[in-house]
Motif scaffolding. Structure first.
Motif, PDB file in Angstrom:
ATOM      1  N   ASP A 116     -43.029  -7.153  34.828  1.00  0.00           N
ATOM      2  CA  ASP A 116     -41.715  -6.793  34.292  1.00  0.00           C
ATOM      3  C   ASP A 116     -41.482  -5.290  34.174  1.00  0.00           C
ATOM      4  O   ASP A 116     -40.421  -4.853  33.746  1.00  0.00           O
ATOM      5  CB  ASP A 116     -41.497  -7.450  32.927  1.00  0.00           C
ATOM      6  CG  ASP A 116     -42.526  -7.029  31.885  1.00  0.00           C
ATOM      7  OD1 ASP A 116     -43.341  -6.122  32.162  1.00  0.00           O
ATOM      8  OD2 ASP A 116     -42.519  -7.609  30.775  1.00  0.00           O
ATOM      9  N   GLY A 117     -42.465  -4.473  34.541  1.00  0.00           N
ATOM     10  CA  GLY A 117     -42.314  -3.030  34.455  1.00  0.00           C
ATOM     11  C   GLY A 117     -42.496  -2.478  33.060  1.00  0.00           C
ATOM     12  O   GLY A 117     -42.310  -1.277  32.841  1.00  0.00           O
ATOM     13  N   VAL A 118     -42.874  -3.336  32.105  1.00  0.00           N
ATOM     14  CA  VAL A 118     -43.047  -2.910  30.713  1.00  0.00           C
ATOM     15  C   VAL A 118     -44.441  -3.246  30.204  1.00  0.00           C
ATOM     16  O   VAL A 118     -45.124  -2.397  29.630  1.00  0.00           O
ATOM     17  CB  VAL A 118     -41.979  -3.558  29.800  1.00  0.00           C
ATOM     18  CG1 VAL A 118     -42.211  -3.169  28.340  1.00  0.00           C
ATOM     19  CG2 VAL A 118     -40.571  -3.159  30.239  1.00  0.00           C
ATOM     20  N   ASN A 119     -44.867  -4.469  30.400  1.00  0.00           N
ATOM     21  CA  ASN A 119     -46.169  -4.922  29.907  1.00  0.00           C
ATOM     22  C   ASN A 119     -47.196  -4.825  31.035  1.00  0.00           C
ATOM     23  O   ASN A 119     -47.235  -5.666  31.937  1.00  0.00           O
ATOM     24  CB  ASN A 119     -46.060  -6.368  29.410  1.00  0.00           C
ATOM     25  CG  ASN A 119     -45.054  -6.506  28.277  1.00  0.00           C
ATOM     26  OD1 ASN A 119     -45.302  -6.076  27.160  1.00  0.00           O
ATOM     27  ND2 ASN A 119     -43.894  -7.103  28.570  1.00  0.00           N
ATOM     28  N   PHE A 120     -48.013  -3.790  30.971  1.00  0.00           N
ATOM     29  CA  PHE A 120     -48.969  -3.509  32.040  1.00  0.00           C
ATOM     30  C   PHE A 120     -50.386  -3.910  31.650  1.00  0.00           C
ATOM     31  O   PHE A 120     -50.790  -3.776  30.488  1.00  0.00           O
ATOM     32  CB  PHE A 120     -48.951  -2.023  32.401  1.00  0.00           C
ATOM     33  CG  PHE A 120     -47.797  -1.638  33.289  1.00  0.00           C
ATOM     34  CD1 PHE A 120     -47.948  -1.573  34.667  1.00  0.00           C
ATOM     35  CD2 PHE A 120     -46.550  -1.365  32.746  1.00  0.00           C
ATOM     36  CE1 PHE A 120     -46.889  -1.233  35.485  1.00  0.00           C
ATOM     37  CE2 PHE A 120     -45.479  -1.017  33.560  1.00  0.00           C
ATOM     38  CZ  PHE A 120     -45.640  -0.945  34.934  1.00  0.00           C
ATOM     39  N   THR A 121     -51.124  -4.378  32.642  1.00  0.00           N
ATOM     40  CA  THR A 121     -52.525  -4.731  32.479  1.00  0.00           C
ATOM     41  C   THR A 121     -53.371  -3.758  33.289  1.00  0.00           C
ATOM     42  O   THR A 121     -53.150  -3.583  34.498  1.00  0.00           O
ATOM     43  CB  THR A 121     -52.794  -6.162  32.976  1.00  0.00           C
ATOM     44  OG1 THR A 121     -51.993  -7.081  32.219  1.00  0.00           O
ATOM     45  CG2 THR A 121     -54.266  -6.519  32.814  1.00  0.00           C
ATOM     46  N   LYS A 122     -54.330  -3.137  32.641  1.00  0.00           N
ATOM     47  CA  LYS A 122     -55.207  -2.198  33.332  1.00  0.00           C
ATOM     48  C   LYS A 122     -56.213  -2.948  34.204  1.00  0.00           C
ATOM     49  O   LYS A 122     -56.662  -4.051  33.852  1.00  0.00           O
ATOM     50  CB  LYS A 122     -55.949  -1.328  32.326  1.00  0.00           C
ATOM     51  CG  LYS A 122     -55.053  -0.464  31.451  1.00  0.00           C
ATOM     52  CD  LYS A 122     -55.860   0.321  30.425  1.00  0.00           C
ATOM     53  CE  LYS A 122     -54.971   1.132  29.496  1.00  0.00           C
ATOM     54  NZ  LYS A 122     -55.735   1.897  28.484  1.00  0.00           N
TER      55      LYS A 122
END
Length: 461
Positions: A116-122
């Motif tokens: 979604d461009g907001v919640n990022f996973t490293k």
């Protein structure tokens, strides 16, 4: 949602912006510096504000959190954003000065993904470091990627320093390539001019037959510059290669399909004109335009100009000046401190300088001035008049210009932040810290000659 010309988060400041145009809006990812370790801790996260029109911004949200003092990305530093097959990819710099003290690399390229461009996973396993045999281990940052259709692979530019070379001038722009966004091969350097400590925040784009690389000179000058090429091999330095002056840094660009804009920050100081410029401040946005010969210029974005709708002053012509003195004329008292100005300036052949005074204290005889200096062919910002034996730090807040008899000048002021545009070509940003209460906020100044200020319009919001 809130309205600002020069965006700044509610607490702390913003630093490097990573703009990305997506689904009709500019997603402005940026480095957040709280400047309050006691309350917020050490390090910088990535945050996001969104704008459709460059003047209305959403409240910021955090998209990549800081790591711990033991992890590589205590400081989540600059990188890039791409959307590939419905997945957002951020490649960013993991920076941790504590690791250097342990003999480990201070910087690395890291990867995170989101739907979604907001919640990022490293993705820690995608982290990679500089090859220590060719590059200095602690300078490996600011990744920027794009897909090369001709060669069928992704290209990454990086701010780096070569292992060998002049001590201060090892800066280079390194190149890595990858087929899968996970395994990267270093192929060499696209820029290695032996000129700067390093070239931060690289950015690449094409307009017509020209290719461009933007970078920011990591030095006491802190200038955002560019190079241009037709073949992608020979990179030319234009005669005027900077987009702004000393008070505008780490700028990167984004295009909405029609217009390309430049997003950089105007630094703060320690509440004094005498102080050094800080890291981080307020966002300033310029529109990039291309000249007939491929060179790039900057002008005020139309949406920002048109956000000022209330006419405060409309003067067809103001004539000011004498052959032997500096002449000053007041335009705005103290009733407004946010406004837009535009005018045409015609000057006689003997005049040595002309411009606008800001935040001027008549009793102390002290203020600021955007002036066209006809002796040195410079458009500059500084205190006015020069103070007796008193240093104010506006070194390199200037632009070289062509000597002419007619200029177009536009000016935006919001509180103590200002940007001026000359001839729809040259931008010059600054910040002011008045030592006294101004008696007027805007005026004219003419030096040793006569100037005509034509079609002078001032508007408020």
């Amino acid at each position: 949602m809130f309205r600002k010309i020069f965006y700044r988060p509610q607490t702390g400041v913003c630093a490097d912006f990573i703009p990305f145009y997506d689904e009709g809006e500019f997603k402005l990812y940026f480095l957040r510096d709280y400047r309050d370790w006691d309350k917020h801790g050490e390090g910088t996260p990535w945050q996001l504000t969104v704008t459709k029109d460059l003047i209305n911004f959403t409240d910021e949200v955090e998209v990549i959190s800081r790591g711990t003092k033991e992890e590589q990305d205590l400081y989540v530093f600059t990188g890039c954003v791409n959307k590939i097959d419905g997945t957002y990819h951020i490649f960013y710099t993991g920076h941790n000065p504590h690791l250097r003290r342990q003999g480990k690399p201070e910087q690395a390229v890291m990867h995170a993904v989101s739907k979604d461009g907001v919640n990022f996973t490293k993705i820690p396993e995608d982290t990679f470091f500089a090859p220590f045999d060719k590059y200095e281990m602690h300078d490996w940052r600011d990744p920027f990627i794009w897909f090369d259709k001709e060669k069928g692979h992704y290209v990454m530019l990086l701010a780096a320093r070569t292992k060998k070379g002049p001590a201060i001038r090892k800066g280079c722009t390194a190149v890595c390539v990858s087929k899968d966004l996970k395994n990267w091969k270093v192929t060499g350097n696209i820029l290695e001019p032996r000129a700067f400590f390093t070239h931060e925040c690289p950015d690449y784009f094409e307009i017509g037959e020209w290719k461009y690389i933007i970078y920011s000179e990591f030095s006491d000058r802190c200038i955002t510059r560019y190079k241009m090429s037709k073949d992608g091999v020979t990179w030319l330095t234009p005669k005027v290669d900077n987009f702004d002056g000393r008070a505008y840094y780490a700028a990167k660009s984004a295009c909405n399909g029609k217009n390309r804009y430049l997003f950089g920050w105007i630094p703060t100081k320690k509440d004094s004109d005498h102080a050094h410029w800080d890291w981080g401040g307020d966002l300033a946005i310029h529109e990039i335009i291309q000249g007939k010969d491929g060179t790039l210029y900057t002008k005020i974005p139309l949406s920002i100009k048109e956000s000022f709708t209330k006419t405060y002053l409309d003067a067809k012509e103001i004539v000011l000046g004498t052959a032997t003195t500096d002449e000053v004329k007041k335009l705005i008292n103290r009733e407004i401190d946010e406004y837009y100005l535009e005018c045409e300036i015609e000057i006689d052949e003997n005049l040595t300088g002309v411009g606008f005074l800001l935040n001027f204290d008549e009793l102390a005889d002290r203020g600021y001035g955007y002036t066209i200096n006809l002796h040195n062919n410079l458009f500059a910002f500084d205190v006015y008049p020069n103070q007796p034996w008193n240093l104010t730090n506006f070194i390199n807040v200037h632009r070289p210009i062509e000597l002419k008899r007619k200029y177009k000048l536009q000016l935006i002021v919001e509180k103590n932040v200002a940007v001026a545009y000359l001839d729809d070509k040259y931008a010059l940003s600054t910040r002011m810290y008045p030592l006294a209460t101004p008696t007027f906020n805007l005026g004219l100044v003419v030096k040793n000659g006569v100037a005509k200020f034509k079609n002078l319009v001032i508007k408020t919001r």
